[in-house]
Design a protein around this motif. Structure first.
Motif, PDB file in Angstrom:
ATOM      1  N   ALA A  16     131.982 -36.083   7.585  1.00 56.27           N
ATOM      2  CA  ALA A  16     132.787 -36.385   8.775  1.00 56.27           C
ATOM      3  C   ALA A  16     133.913 -37.378   8.486  1.00 56.27           C
ATOM      4  O   ALA A  16     135.022 -37.262   9.032  1.00 56.27           O
ATOM      5  N   GLU A  17     133.650 -38.356   7.641  1.00 62.01           N
ATOM      6  CA  GLU A  17     134.661 -39.381   7.372  1.00 62.01           C
ATOM      7  C   GLU A  17     135.753 -38.898   6.432  1.00 62.01           C
ATOM      8  O   GLU A  17     136.788 -39.563   6.290  1.00 62.01           O
ATOM      9  N   LEU A  18     135.543 -37.764   5.804  1.00 62.45           N
ATOM     10  CA  LEU A  18     136.531 -37.257   4.859  1.00 62.45           C
ATOM     11  C   LEU A  18     137.766 -36.717   5.561  1.00 62.45           C
ATOM     12  O   LEU A  18     138.886 -36.887   5.102  1.00 62.45           O
ATOM     13  N   VAL A  77     125.605 -28.357  -5.405  1.00 55.76           N
ATOM     14  CA  VAL A  77     125.620 -29.805  -5.158  1.00 55.76           C
ATOM     15  C   VAL A  77     124.564 -30.253  -4.146  1.00 55.76           C
ATOM     16  O   VAL A  77     124.722 -31.283  -3.490  1.00 55.76           O
ATOM     17  N   ASN A  78     123.484 -29.515  -4.020  1.00 60.25           N
ATOM     18  CA  ASN A  78     122.445 -29.885  -3.051  1.00 60.25           C
ATOM     19  C   ASN A  78     121.902 -31.289  -3.266  1.00 60.25           C
ATOM     20  O   ASN A  78     121.515 -31.968  -2.309  1.00 60.25           O
ATOM     21  N   GLU A  79     121.852 -31.738  -4.515  1.00 65.60           N
ATOM     22  CA  GLU A  79     121.275 -33.045  -4.793  1.00 65.60           C
ATOM     23  C   GLU A  79     122.113 -34.185  -4.221  1.00 65.60           C
ATOM     24  O   GLU A  79     121.629 -35.321  -4.124  1.00 65.60           O
ATOM     25  N   LEU A  80     123.351 -33.900  -3.847  1.00 65.36           N
ATOM     26  CA  LEU A  80     124.222 -34.940  -3.293  1.00 65.36           C
ATOM     27  C   LEU A  80     124.283 -34.920  -1.773  1.00 65.36           C
ATOM     28  O   LEU A  80     125.003 -35.723  -1.174  1.00 65.36           O
ATOM     29  N   LEU A  81     123.538 -34.029  -1.146  1.00 69.61           N
ATOM     30  CA  LEU A  81     123.654 -33.875   0.299  1.00 69.61           C
ATOM     31  C   LEU A  81     123.283 -35.139   1.071  1.00 69.61           C
ATOM     32  O   LEU A  81     123.779 -35.359   2.175  1.00 69.61           O
ATOM     33  N   ASP A  82     122.426 -35.960   0.510  1.00 68.69           N
ATOM     34  CA  ASP A  82     122.038 -37.188   1.202  1.00 68.69           C
ATOM     35  C   ASP A  82     122.795 -38.411   0.698  1.00 68.69           C
ATOM     36  O   ASP A  82     122.527 -39.531   1.125  1.00 68.69           O
ATOM     37  N   GLU A  85     128.686 -40.756   0.385  1.00 68.24           N
ATOM     38  CA  GLU A  85     129.880 -41.232  -0.319  1.00 68.24           C
ATOM     39  C   GLU A  85     130.205 -40.359  -1.532  1.00 68.24           C
ATOM     40  O   GLU A  85     131.355 -39.949  -1.726  1.00 68.24           O
ATOM     41  N   SER A  86     129.197 -40.061  -2.321  1.00 67.64           N
ATOM     42  CA  SER A  86     129.431 -39.249  -3.520  1.00 67.64           C
ATOM     43  C   SER A  86     129.816 -37.824  -3.154  1.00 67.64           C
ATOM     44  O   SER A  86     130.683 -37.210  -3.794  1.00 67.64           O
ATOM     45  N   LEU A  87     129.182 -37.281  -2.112  1.00 65.32           N
ATOM     46  CA  LEU A  87     129.495 -35.918  -1.682  1.00 65.32           C
ATOM     47  C   LEU A  87     130.937 -35.834  -1.189  1.00 65.32           C
ATOM     48  O   LEU A  87     131.675 -34.903  -1.547  1.00 65.32           O
ATOM     49  N   VAL A  91     133.974 -33.499  -2.773  1.00 59.85           N
ATOM     50  CA  VAL A  91     134.701 -32.500  -1.985  1.00 59.85           C
ATOM     51  C   VAL A  91     136.190 -32.831  -1.955  1.00 59.85           C
ATOM     52  O   VAL A  91     137.042 -31.947  -2.067  1.00 59.85           O
ATOM     53  N   ARG A  92     136.519 -34.112  -1.827  1.00 61.06           N
ATOM     54  CA  ARG A  92     137.937 -34.513  -1.808  1.00 61.06           C
ATOM     55  C   ARG A  92     138.619 -34.154  -3.127  1.00 61.06           C
ATOM     56  O   ARG A  92     139.717 -33.583  -3.140  1.00 61.06           O
TER      57      ARG A  92
END
Length: 207
Positions: A16-18, A77-82, A85-87, A91-92
């Motif tokens: 959302a913050e992206l 990238v499922n391991e980054l779903l939680d 910040e890293s996700l 994506v950016r």
């Protein structure tokens, strides 16, 4: 299995913050957009990103997977779903390093050079059965197929012949662009399915 709406909502919440993020449902799965450009796919409750060198460099051990059979490998990238910040950073970076979307130009082949009056039965990728389905739907020539485009032509056929498979859609696109239907299925499946999904209703044959 199809992707749950709750899973898609969770991904958007994490991003959302992206800014600029959205999804679009596509035959039970979702395309993931940033500012109108597809950056990944949500399939079988898994998150896939288009691979870029910059994004892969952010990951210590990149994992890869296929969103659907025949698709090119994507970053899984499922391991980054939680890890919000890293996700978001991944994506950016992915969106910033993808090439700008541009309209696909038809390849110059005998199919695109054919006269508009060429019967559909003489186009590449289209066998007798496919040609008969087109004629039954009121699409008899290359010009008539070009006027509709592959997606609308397929929707028209599907409206009266529910048994028509997606292989026909790949074949129609290949007939118009001069590409083998297998290449279309592998490289352009997602965009064609999105276009098909966006049609509000199939077109009926001209009376």
């Amino acid at each position: 299995m199809a992707t749950d709406a709750d899973f898609a909502a969770h991904v958007l919440e994490q991003l959302a913050e992206l800014g600029g993020m959205s999804t679009r449902r596509m035959f039970g799965e979702y395309a993931l957009y940033r500012y109108g450009q597809v950056v990944g796919l949500l399939c079988d409750n898994q998150m896939f990103l288009k691979p870029t060198e910059a994004a892969q460099a952010l990951l210590t051990e990149p994992a890869y997977g296929h969103p659907f059979p025949g698709a090119r490998p994507h970053l899984l990238v499922n391991e980054l779903l939680d890890d919000r910040e890293s996700l978001a950073k991944l994506v950016r970076v992915t969106s910033e390093n993808l090439p700008a979307s541009a309209p696909r130009k038809p390849r110059k082949t005998h199919a695109t050079k054919a006269d508009g009056t060429t019967p559909v039965g003489r186009l590449p990728n289209l066998g007798p059965k496919s040609a008969r389905m087109l004629v039954d739907a009121g699409i008899r020539t290359l010009a008539e197929l070009q006027a509709l485009g592959a997606v609308r032509a397929y929707a028209r056929i599907k409206a009266t012949q529910p048994g028509a498979s997606l292989n026909l859609l790949w074949a129609l696109e290949g007939a118009l662009t001069g590409s083998p239907w297998q290449t279309v299925a592998r490289e352009h499946r997602a965009s064609l399915l999105l276009a098909l999904d966006s049609l509000s209703a199939p077109l009926a044959p001209d009376q």
